[in-house]
Write an enzyme that holds these catalytic residues in place. Sequence first.
Site, short mmCIF file in Angstrom:
data_model
loop_
_atom_site.label_atom_id
_atom_site.label_comp_id
_atom_site.label_asym_id
_atom_site.label_seq_id
_atom_site.Cartn_x
_atom_site.Cartn_y
_atom_site.Cartn_z
N LYS A 29 0.79 -1.19 0.09
CA LYS A 29 0.05 0.05 0.13
C LYS A 29 0.73 1.05 -0.04
O LYS A 29 2.09 1.28 0.49
CB LYS A 29 -0.87 -0.08 1.19
CG LYS A 29 -0.19 0.14 2.63
CD LYS A 29 -0.04 1.64 2.93
CE LYS A 29 1.04 1.59 4.16
NZ LYS A 29 1.52 2.76 4.77
N ASP A 33 -3.08 -1.36 9.09
CA ASP A 33 -3.22 -1.38 7.46
C ASP A 33 -3.69 -2.77 6.83
O ASP A 33 -3.79 -3.12 5.74
CB ASP A 33 -1.51 -1.29 7.07
CG ASP A 33 -1.03 0.18 7.24
OD1 ASP A 33 -2.00 1.07 7.14
OD2 ASP A 33 0.09 0.08 7.23
P1 ATP Z 1 4.29 -0.43 9.70
O1 ATP Z 1 3.28 -1.50 9.09
O2 ATP Z 1 4.80 -0.77 11.05
O3 ATP Z 1 4.09 0.83 9.43
P2 ATP Z 1 6.48 -0.69 7.27
O4 ATP Z 1 5.14 -0.84 6.42
O5 ATP Z 1 7.38 0.32 7.36
O6 ATP Z 1 5.69 -1.20 8.92
P3 ATP Z 1 6.72 -3.84 7.46
O7 ATP Z 1 7.57 -4.45 6.35
O8 ATP Z 1 5.63 -4.25 7.56
O9 ATP Z 1 7.05 -2.34 7.43
O10 ATP Z 1 7.74 -4.07 8.83
C1 ATP Z 1 7.67 -3.60 10.16
C2 ATP Z 1 8.38 -4.37 10.89
O11 ATP Z 1 7.38 -5.63 11.50
C3 ATP Z 1 9.50 -5.23 10.61
O12 ATP Z 1 10.88 -4.45 11.05
C4 ATP Z 1 9.43 -6.51 11.33
O13 ATP Z 1 10.36 -6.51 12.50
C5 ATP Z 1 7.94 -6.57 11.79
N1 ATP Z 1 7.38 -7.86 11.19
C6 ATP Z 1 6.33 -8.87 11.62
N2 ATP Z 1 6.07 -9.56 10.78
C7 ATP Z 1 6.46 -9.33 9.71
C8 ATP Z 1 6.47 -9.74 8.47
N3 ATP Z 1 5.60 -10.88 8.16
N4 ATP Z 1 7.03 -9.24 7.29
C9 ATP Z 1 7.57 -7.85 7.31
N5 ATP Z 1 7.90 -7.50 8.84
C10 ATP Z 1 7.28 -7.95 9.91
#
Ligand code: ATP
Length: 320
Positions: free
Chosen positions: A19, A150
Amino acid sequence: MIAGDDATRASVTVRAPAKINLHLGVGALGAGGFHPLATVYQAIGLYEDVTVSDQQDWSVHLTGEADLDLADVPVDESNLAVRAARALCVHHGLTDHAARIEIRKGIPVAGGLAGGSADAAATLLALDRLWDLRTSDEDLLRLGADLGSDVPFALLGGTATGLGRGEEVAPLEDGGDWWWCVVPHAEGLSTPAVYRHFDELSGDGVPPPAVPDELRRALASGDPERLAAQLHNDLQAPALDLRPELRRTFDDGVAAGALAALLSGSGPTVLLLCADQAGVHEVRRAMVEAGHERAVVAPGPVPGVHEVVYENAPDTRNLR
Ligand code: ATP
């Protein structure tokens, strides 16, 4: 989305999109520790594929595109995919079910593109299909909202407004075929740290967030120049303050011919809106020449979670 009606199968693969936020309006920190949001989401063509199969104990296996850093993704119970699976089991009162969960990542980790939420959404639908649970869309959205703000949008896809903490989603008219050059950065940004800095910078008197009407009209018009003028993210200033070197990516994007540059969510990924499909490839080429080797092209909007069938089984050599 839509829960399945097929007979039980050995494995199921579901794809979920990244997204972006075309508008991210953030209000003042509330008593419950959350910021009220008024956002416009768009699902773009970067994907996670989650494959589930029956197994006696839960396990998570990660594989990813060559330049993705998977070091920070947990493979234990804290992985959002496992938390989603557990929540689905509790919802249906299943106590003796478990699965192998294979996550094939195509979304940069901690990039502001909600890759973890995509995994949670994909796991909910994949297990629903694997076990023929026939969970209603309303229940999937509610389970998703409990897992993260999200997750409901990853189920829905397309273009949508997000209110509350972002979990109250509603489809939005979108008349465009938009082309984005997505520029990830090697080092992720912590979402809580960016929100904390937003609080520090904004002080008192933050107005309640709202989705601007002109953005709705720009989306419906399909005109990229009109949309470019409406892109906005309240987390951009705090993220740039924490990571000043991101400014160069913004400048390089505009110099490369993008109509606008925007921070994705809490960053650090930078999104470059381009005029059309030919334009986005030119911008990507220019970004790579300027040293942003990981720049990729993604169309939007794309559908939310959906089942996929591989002609050849996915390559599992890099599983860990
Ligand atoms: P947020 O959803 O917190 O805004 P983001 O979109 O920037 O985060 P994501 O790739 O969703 O980033 O990862 C955020 C953190 O969530 C990662 O650093 C990781 O430690 C944790 N995490 C837990 N499960 C997952 C997963 N299946 N994939 C990615 N990260 C995960």
